[in-house]
Motif scaffolding. Structure first.
Motif, PDB file in Angstrom:
ATOM      1  N   GLU A  29       0.800  -1.625  -0.016  1.00  0.00           N
ATOM      2  CA  GLU A  29       0.007   0.255  -0.217  1.00  0.00           C
ATOM      3  C   GLU A  29       0.842   1.315  -0.018  1.00  0.00           C
ATOM      4  O   GLU A  29       0.390   2.144  -1.104  1.00  0.00           O
ATOM      5  CB  GLU A  29      -1.056  -0.036   0.811  1.00  0.00           C
ATOM      6  N   SER A  30       2.117   1.165   0.888  1.00  0.00           N
ATOM      7  CA  SER A  30       2.915   2.380   1.353  1.00  0.00           C
ATOM      8  C   SER A  30       3.337   2.920  -0.243  1.00  0.00           C
ATOM      9  O   SER A  30       3.892   4.067  -0.438  1.00  0.00           O
ATOM     10  CB  SER A  30       3.128   2.668   2.208  1.00  0.00           C
ATOM     11  N   LEU A  31       3.989   1.718  -0.681  1.00  0.00           N
ATOM     12  CA  LEU A  31       5.628   1.736  -1.281  1.00  0.00           C
ATOM     13  C   LEU A  31       4.584   2.184  -2.886  1.00  0.00           C
ATOM     14  O   LEU A  31       4.770   3.773  -3.644  1.00  0.00           O
ATOM     15  CB  LEU A  31       6.183   0.356  -2.299  1.00  0.00           C
ATOM     16  N   ALA A  32       3.355   1.625  -3.424  1.00  0.00           N
ATOM     17  CA  ALA A  32       2.076   2.589  -4.200  1.00  0.00           C
ATOM     18  C   ALA A  32       1.534   3.886  -4.136  1.00  0.00           C
ATOM     19  O   ALA A  32       2.294   4.642  -4.995  1.00  0.00           O
ATOM     20  CB  ALA A  32       0.953   1.467  -4.590  1.00  0.00           C
ATOM     21  N   GLY A  33       2.208   3.800  -2.571  1.00  0.00           N
ATOM     22  CA  GLY A  33       1.208   5.964  -2.506  1.00  0.00           C
ATOM     23  C   GLY A  33       2.452   6.933  -3.170  1.00  0.00           C
ATOM     24  O   GLY A  33       2.411   8.003  -3.047  1.00  0.00           O
ATOM     25  N   ILE A  34       4.009   5.754  -2.486  1.00  0.00           N
ATOM     26  CA  ILE A  34       4.778   6.868  -2.985  1.00  0.00           C
ATOM     27  C   ILE A  34       5.155   6.877  -4.014  1.00  0.00           C
ATOM     28  O   ILE A  34       5.454   8.184  -4.635  1.00  0.00           O
ATOM     29  CB  ILE A  34       6.154   6.103  -2.070  1.00  0.00           C
ATOM     30  N   PHE A  35       4.723   5.757  -4.653  1.00  0.00           N
ATOM     31  CA  PHE A  35       5.538   5.868  -6.077  1.00  0.00           C
ATOM     32  C   PHE A  35       4.529   6.383  -6.979  1.00  0.00           C
ATOM     33  O   PHE A  35       4.756   7.667  -7.857  1.00  0.00           O
ATOM     34  CB  PHE A  35       5.602   3.956  -6.851  1.00  0.00           C
TER      35      PHE A  35
END
Lengths: 88, 118, 230
Positions: free
Chosen positions: C161-167
């Motif tokens: 979830e957070s990696l997708a958000g950061i990218f």
């Protein structure tokens, strides 16, 4: 042929209204949740007739799938502790 | 057809509001909210519909050049896409709170939750 | 009884407002100014065949970022409200049928594949990140149904979830520096209309949205399934 789509959407609208009344007024909670899911499902077909395939997909996957499941899940959890079964 | 869908949407909103106001079971109130939600979405989509036009997707049937005269308004669809996703988030939130409330008092009846009444 | 009467009066009042709106409504014969702009310019400017996707991902991309943030908040609040402290709930295993476990083994990869297909093709066909995310979450749901005791790794879900958000935010910032503005999709070549690798960054952004939405729904489902029966 030209009357086919209006007649179909009339039928769908009628189904939605009946299912909504059942969901609000019916006695059994599980039938109410199923009726609410039916309202969403029929709405997604109506969205398709109204030329909105994106919205129809979203409504079918999220509105009628996930929401119905979440409601049933909580109903199951809550009913396990409820010894008198159905809520009026 | 737009009028029919719009009338159905308005009626669904009214049925949902009536159900949320008169039912005392918390789960039933959430069900009523989801029905009113569907009604609102239906009304917005019906506003964007135009007779004799097709979905806002450019493909073999609709070329980019004649899109202006062939497609319906895409903006309400983008709005409703957002509204449906937020709607399920709100429903999940309401259900989580209902679970917690039930755990506290073992009741789904709204009349048992009078702690905040003066 | 008096409450019921007040509710009826309220519904009738709102209903009369709705009736005025309904009878005063005349459908537009032409697209309004905004819709006309989108219809005329989407294919040339952004290279996306699906105009709804172009609006959701690029023209109104900031709104969509806010939307996935709202969804993230609601998923975290569900997790917070349902959190049970440190002690793990003791649950007795429920026997599930052979049919369900075998069916799950067959169907889950196919469902995940369908979800990925839906969000990768979001700029060409109906569908996209939200629909694909919901389909992926339904695959996770099938896993949960087949094995109710399965403990989903929350750290994996929140990492996705957070990696997708950061990218997602980083692609947005790249648009700010390399193209016209925040979340501009023209940081990548537009390609030819109708190809899978077209429309610039839209397939990339919508895939990230799909992963994020799928992870958020999965975390809601996992939080609910870890509650105890009352």
């Amino acid at each position: 042929m030209i009357y086919l789509l209006p007649a179909l959407s009339g039928l769908l609208c009628f189904t939605m209204l009946v299912a909504a009344v059942v969901a609000i007024g019916g006695r059994s909670m599980s039938i109410a949740i199923l009726a609410a899911g039916l309202v969403s499902l029929v709405a997604s077909v109506l969205f398709l007739i109204l030329a909105s395939p994106d919205v129809a997909m979203t409504e079918a996957a999220i509105g009628s799938g996930l929401t119905t499941f979440l409601l049933f899940f909580v109903l199951g959890r809550v009913r396990a502790g409820e010894h008198d079964g159905e809520q009026p | 057809m737009a009028h029919l869908a719009m009338a159905t949407g308005f009626l669904l909103i009214l049925i949902g509001a009536w159900g949320a106001l008169t039912n005392r079971n918390l789960l039933r109130m959430i069900v009523a909210f989801t029905i009113a939600d569907t009604g609102v979405n239906l009304v917005i989509i019906a506003v964007g519909y135009m007779r004799g036009r097709t979905a806002p997707i450019i493909d073999g049937a609709v070329s980019a050049a004649d899109a202006v005269t062939r497609i319906i308004d895409p903006v309400p669809q983008a709005l409703v896409l957002t509204a449906i996703v937020i709607g399920v988030g709100v429903t999940a939130l309401m259900l989580a709170y209902t679970y917690r409330l039930f755990e506290k008092k073992r009741s789904l009846d709204i009349r048992d939750y009078t702690d905040l009444k003066g | 009884m008096i409450k019921r009467f007040i509710a009826l009066a309220l519904v009738v009042a709102v209903g009369s407002v709705f009736a005025t709106l309904l009878f005063g409504y005349t459908p537009d014969a032409d697209l309004n100014l905004t819709a006309r702009y989108y219809a005329e310019r989407t294919a040339a400017d952004l290279g996306a065949a699906n105009i709804v996707t172009a609006i959701v991902v690029t023209y109104r991309g900031l709104d969509t970022l806010g939307e996935v943030t709202v969804l993230f908040l609601s998923a975290s609040i569900v997790g917070l409200v349902l959190a049970k402290g440190t002690h793990a709930p003791h649950r007795t295993p429920v026997p599930v049928g052979e049919l369900l476990t075998t069916g799950t083994r067959f169907l889950v990869p196919l469902i995940l594949l369908l979800g990925v297909y839906v969000f990768v093709n979001g700029h060409l066909t109906p569908g996209g990140g939200f629909q694909g995310g919901a389909i992926i979450a339904s695959g996770i749901l099938l896993l949960l149904l087949a094995d109710p005791l399965k403990h989903f790794s929350h750290s994996l879900i929140s990492a996705i979830e957070s990696l997708a958000g950061i990218f997602y935010v980083m692609i947005g910032l790249a648009g700010l520096f390399l193209a016209g503005g925040f979340l501009d999709n023209r940081i990548l070549p537009l390609g030819t209309l109708g190809n899978l690798a077209s429309a610039g960054a839209i397939p990339l952004i919508y895939s990230l949205i799909g992963l994020k939405v799928g992870a958020e729904f999965a975390s809601i489902l996992a939080a609910l399934s870890e509650t105890e029966e009352l």
